[in-house]
Design a protein around this motif. Structure first.
Motif, mmCIF file in Angstrom:
data_model
loop_
_atom_site.group_PDB
_atom_site.id
_atom_site.type_symbol
_atom_site.label_atom_id
_atom_site.label_comp_id
_atom_site.label_asym_id
_atom_site.label_seq_id
_atom_site.Cartn_x
_atom_site.Cartn_y
_atom_site.Cartn_z
ATOM 1 N N ASN A 180 12.852 101.669 -33.393
ATOM 2 C CA ASN A 180 11.532 102.001 -33.931
ATOM 3 C C ASN A 180 11.113 103.425 -33.624
ATOM 4 N N ASN A 181 12.081 104.258 -33.233
ATOM 5 C CA ASN A 181 11.792 105.666 -33.018
ATOM 6 C C ASN A 181 11.600 106.362 -34.356
ATOM 7 N N ARG A 182 11.226 107.601 -34.283
ATOM 8 C CA ARG A 182 11.028 108.408 -35.488
ATOM 9 C C ARG A 182 12.288 108.339 -36.343
ATOM 10 N N ILE A 183 12.122 107.993 -37.620
ATOM 11 C CA ILE A 183 13.290 107.746 -38.455
ATOM 12 C C ILE A 183 13.841 109.027 -39.067
ATOM 13 N N VAL A 184 12.973 110.034 -39.277
ATOM 14 C CA VAL A 184 13.413 111.307 -39.857
ATOM 15 C C VAL A 184 12.888 112.451 -38.996
ATOM 16 N N SER A 185 13.582 113.563 -39.023
ATOM 17 C CA SER A 185 13.171 114.723 -38.241
ATOM 18 C C SER A 185 12.020 115.455 -38.921
ATOM 19 N N ALA A 186 11.471 116.435 -38.217
ATOM 20 C CA ALA A 186 10.246 117.094 -38.672
ATOM 21 C C ALA A 186 10.423 117.847 -39.984
ATOM 22 N N ARG A 210 5.354 112.766 -45.383
ATOM 23 C CA ARG A 210 4.830 112.176 -44.156
ATOM 24 C C ARG A 210 5.059 110.670 -44.173
ATOM 25 N N VAL A 211 5.789 110.180 -43.174
ATOM 26 C CA VAL A 211 6.026 108.750 -43.044
ATOM 27 C C VAL A 211 4.887 108.092 -42.291
ATOM 28 N N SER A 212 4.463 108.729 -41.202
ATOM 29 C CA SER A 212 3.368 108.195 -40.399
ATOM 30 C C SER A 212 2.837 109.311 -39.520
ATOM 31 N N ALA A 213 1.592 109.158 -39.073
ATOM 32 C CA ALA A 213 1.027 110.132 -38.143
ATOM 33 C C ALA A 213 1.541 109.907 -36.732
ATOM 34 N N ARG A 214 2.029 108.700 -36.447
ATOM 35 C CA ARG A 214 2.476 108.366 -35.098
ATOM 36 C C ARG A 214 3.666 107.422 -35.150
ATOM 37 N N PHE A 215 4.532 107.553 -34.149
ATOM 38 C CA PHE A 215 5.697 106.685 -34.039
ATOM 39 C C PHE A 215 5.701 106.014 -32.673
ATOM 40 N N GLN A 216 6.629 105.100 -32.496
ATOM 41 C CA GLN A 216 6.768 104.428 -31.221
ATOM 42 C C GLN A 216 7.308 105.405 -30.172
ATOM 43 N N PRO A 217 6.983 105.190 -28.898
ATOM 44 C CA PRO A 217 7.529 106.060 -27.848
ATOM 45 C C PRO A 217 9.049 105.965 -27.795
ATOM 46 N N GLU A 243 8.333 114.165 -30.758
ATOM 47 C CA GLU A 243 9.489 114.747 -30.075
ATOM 48 C C GLU A 243 10.615 113.742 -29.878
ATOM 49 N N SER A 244 10.387 112.482 -30.215
ATOM 50 C CA SER A 244 11.401 111.461 -29.966
ATOM 51 C C SER A 244 12.617 111.686 -30.855
ATOM 52 N N PRO A 245 13.798 111.237 -30.416
ATOM 53 C CA PRO A 245 15.002 111.416 -31.238
ATOM 54 C C PRO A 245 14.830 110.768 -32.607
ATOM 55 N N THR A 284 11.447 97.946 -38.092
ATOM 56 C CA THR A 284 10.231 98.460 -38.715
ATOM 57 C C THR A 284 10.184 99.978 -38.615
ATOM 58 N N THR A 285 9.895 100.629 -39.726
ATOM 59 C CA THR A 285 9.815 102.082 -39.779
ATOM 60 C C THR A 285 8.536 102.595 -39.127
ATOM 61 N N HIS A 286 7.526 101.740 -39.052
ATOM 62 C CA HIS A 286 6.185 102.124 -38.599
ATOM 63 C C HIS A 286 5.563 103.143 -39.539
#
Length: 752
Positions: free
Chosen positions: A455-461, A466-473, A212-214, A300-302
């Protein structure tokens, strides 16, 4: 007997004192002399080097080859021990000088084949790039072979003499950095065990995906540029929003912080090129910086670029095998049997014949070529052509230029996995392939004039891969969005400086109202809650509230986890985990129940229990008066020496600990681990380098460095920039007319 013990004690003191005196003498003799004349073989013409008050060199050369030779000489003179450690870690040869404690690390590096890949990558370099690596190695070796060279104190302490530098040694740095930013696979077994224990829903609560992060890019501002990491902050601000009318690019990459630090700052001036910013000892190119035309930065994209995979019988039949020997100082040599399968090398630490699939392995990695071209790019097209060559690691690459453009690219190869496999746990299926940099998203000149990332989500849903299963808060990006939205005037460099050093914790702002529902049982606990209630949520090192908040958060996580997992799992999971605490307090209160007792307990009970524990921890550490507690007393950056910290009694030679502000979720990031231990809130990860690039006048760009230029603990430039970094003070790297000394007595002249 007492007399004998006294004699022994006195003898030991004399021996230690003599050794320290000997090391000090070597350290003082081994300092870089910043003036005079030095012969440097292979130069085509003289090179002059001037130094700023901070010890930052400006290298003035007729050719880039000569500039690389000079940079190699300076790196060796200032950071040789760091360079030696880097190449030996990558080559799996640490045991040769440090003995059996390093065998497991050496075995892992041999199985990964890091150095073999580096050698193969050198063999594939285009001639002009190989010439750059060779020139740099010439400079390092000129320092090593000079008759008056005094090797750093670490070499004397270990009776070790370094081998000549090779171009492959320079390639190793990027592979180790990628490994540091891509260590996801080694947690997959733990995740699988927790999913079995807790179930997928409760596991997702413990490890939220932060979907849900920006997103930095969405379907409205993302473009795919076809054909032609753990944390950081970066933002690019278009000229329409700045006081100067030209862009500002700010970047502060977050890595582990120690002494010497990751970065060595330098300026290179040749008739063809200007390069200013952060280099890495052992590497000829600028990793971060500007070239007079463009500025660039990284976060970092994570992205998840590693998986544990069980090879099939067919894949094992096609595996290659080799045997390597690890020489061990003061011990027996160790044999390593290496097996490389089509899905990756088998790693003994994974057990059971399992392989590591990782985009960072292979002779085809072209990231060095990408960096070479990035250093020379003069516009968005050339920047994008360089970005297309980045194979690994996956990073967010930020851009601004003097013509007024801003942009970013996601770079690196992205794994394509089978449906139903997200990389969270070990897999029985290899990847379908990888998506190259040229097909990853980019963004240029957005309408709102801002590109922000923490380090937030780099692309929207809606992004199809799939970039990653989890992102930074989202705590840091939320604060950055808030700060940029608060401006009622145009942005200045000073604004970006304030953003980078901002210590307000949005995590605390969201959690403290819940914490205030705790029911104190003692006067000291009531005092602690009163202090929290009046807090402005800034992680000030001289304030009591941040210490109370972090200790209470840490103890709350322990209270809710200790009845859910085993003692061994608790040791691994226990940390001051703000996202988990927020999930528990807002969405999943069942975690608060102490399952070993009846009836069910509430989160008020859990918070009250955590408060009493936290108060006892702080009372023991800092005394009986809550108002006198200080965050800085708990939150210290150890700034430990790579070697001296590990030798009993000698840590004081190289360690420079200091109290710092900030926390895990502030833009001025002072990350700690939490959990148990003597120093759970030590500041161990953060912005070792800060840069704010002024595209109106790049010589007006501002920098900060956690430490100093020199790796010599007896040098005045070993840690002279540490307190200014902590306190938010910046400096320029000289380059304007009049900045560079003309007096020959203030210049180091390198002659052929």
């Amino acid at each position: 007997m007492k007399k004998l013990l006294g004699v022994v004690f006195l003898t030991l003191l004399l021996l230690i004192g003599g050794m320290v005196g000997y090391l000090r003498l070597i350290g003082e003799r081994g300092q870089l002399v910043q003036s005079g004349t030095v012969a440097l073989p292979a130069l085509s013409a003289p090179v002059s080097i001037s130094f700023s008050a901070e010890g930052i060199p400006t290298i003035m050369a007729d050719t880039m080859a000569d500039a690389y030779r000079a940079l190699g000489y300076l790196h060796a003179a200032e950071r040789l021990w760091q360079m030696e450690m880097t190449r030996r870690i990558g080559a799996g040869r640490m045991s040769e000088i440090l003995g059996s404690p390093m065998v497991d690390i050496d075995r892992l590096m041999r199985e990964l084949g890091i150095y073999r890949d580096a050698q193969a990558q050198v063999d594939r370099l285009p001639p002009e790039e190989l010439a750059a690596f060779t020139a740099y190695a010439d400079g390092v070796n000129a320092y090593l072979s000079a008759p008056d060279t005094v090797l750093p104190v670490e070499f004397a302490l270990l009776f070790h003499t370094p081998e000549p530098w090779e171009p492959a040694d320079s390639m190793v740095w990027a592979r180790l950095m990628s490994l540091q930013l891509s260590g996801d696979a080694f947690a997959e077994d733990r995740r699988a065990g927790l999913i079995d224990l807790l179930g997928p829903d409760r596991f997702a609560q413990l490890f939220p995906d932060h979907s849900e992060s920006p997103a930095t890019m969405n379907k409205d501002n993302r473009e795919a540029w076809l054909g032609g990491y753990d944390a950081s902050n970066a933002w690019a601000i278009a000229g329409a929003l700045t006081e100067s009318g030209k862009p500002i690019l700010a970047n502060d990459p977050h890595l582990g912080i120690n002494l010497p630090g990751t970065w060595y700052l330098a300026r290179i001036e040749t008739p063809e090129t200007t390069l200013v910013g952060a280099t890495a000892p052992g590497v000829p190119f600028h990793i971060l910086g500007h070239n007079g035309h463009i500025a660039w930065g990284l976060t970092t994209t994570h992205a998840d670029t590693q998986d544990i995979v069980t090879p099939t019988d067919s894949q094992l039949a096609r595996a290659t095998h080799r045997t390597e020997v690890i020489d061990v100082r003061f011990g027996d040599a160790q044999q390593v049997d290496v097996t490389e399968t089509p899905v990756g090398p088998l790693l003994s630490r994974l057990g059971g014949g399992r392989a590591l699939s990782w985009t960072g392995l292979g002779a085809e990695i072209r990231s060095a070529s990408a960096l070479y071209r990035l250093n020379r790019a003069r516009n968005w097209v050339e920047f994008s052509e360089a970005a297309d060559l980045f194979d690994d690691p996956v990073q967010n690459l930020f851009y601004a230029d003097t013509d007024g453009h801003i942009g970013m690219r996601v770079v690196g190869n992205l794994p394509l996995r089978w449906a139903g496999r997200d990389g969270t746990v070990p897999s029985d299926k290899p990847w379908l392939g990888t998506l190259p940099s040229s097909r990853l998203p980019g963004l240029v000149d957005p309408d709102n004039g801002l590109i922000l990332n923490a380090n937030n989500r780099i692309v929207s849903a809606d992004y199809p891969y799939r970039v990653s299963a989890r992102f930074q808060p989202s705590y840091r990006i939320d604060r950055l969005i808030e700060l940029t939205a608060m401006r009622d005037r145009k942005f200045s460099l000073t604004d970006s400086q304030a953003f980078q050093t901002d210590t307000l914790s949005t995590a605390a702002r969201r959690l403290v109202p819940h914490f205030l529902s705790a029911e104190p049982n003692t006067g000291l606990a009531r005092d602690a809650l009163t202090i929290l209630d009046g807090w402005d949520f800034r992680m000030d090192r001289n304030a009591a509230a941040p210490a109370i908040y972090m200790t209470l958060l840490n103890e709350f996580v322990r209270v809710v986890l200790e009845d859910e997992v085993s003692d061994d799992q608790l040791k691994q999971l226990w940390s001051a985990n703000a996202p988990f605490a927020e999930t528990v307090l807002t969405q999943a209160p069942s975690w608060c129940d102490e399952t070993r007792t009846a009836p069910a307990e509430s989160c008020v009970w859990a918070l009250s229990s955590a408060l009493e524990r936290a108060v006892l921890v702080l009372k023991k550490a800092q005394g009986n008066t809550a108002e006198n507690w200080r965050w800085g007393e708990a939150h210290k950056a150890p700034m430990a020496s790579m070697l001296f910290d590990r030798i009993p009694g000698l840590g004081w030679i190289g360690n420079r600990p200091l109290e710092t502000p900030g926390g895990d979720h502030t833009l001025n990031r002072g990350q700690s681990h939490g959990g148990s231990g003597r120093h759970p809130f030590d500041h161990v990860h953060g912005a070792g380098f800060r840069a704010i690039y002024d595209l109106n006048d790049l010589d007006n760009s501002r920098f900060a460095l956690a430490g100093g230029q020199s790796g010599n603990p007896f040098s005045s430039h070993y840690a002279d920039l540490l307190e200014p970094w902590r306190d938010g003070r910046y400096f320029r790297i000289p380059g304007r007319t009049g900045d560079i000394p003309k007096d020959e007595d203030a210049v180091l002249l390198l002659k052929p």
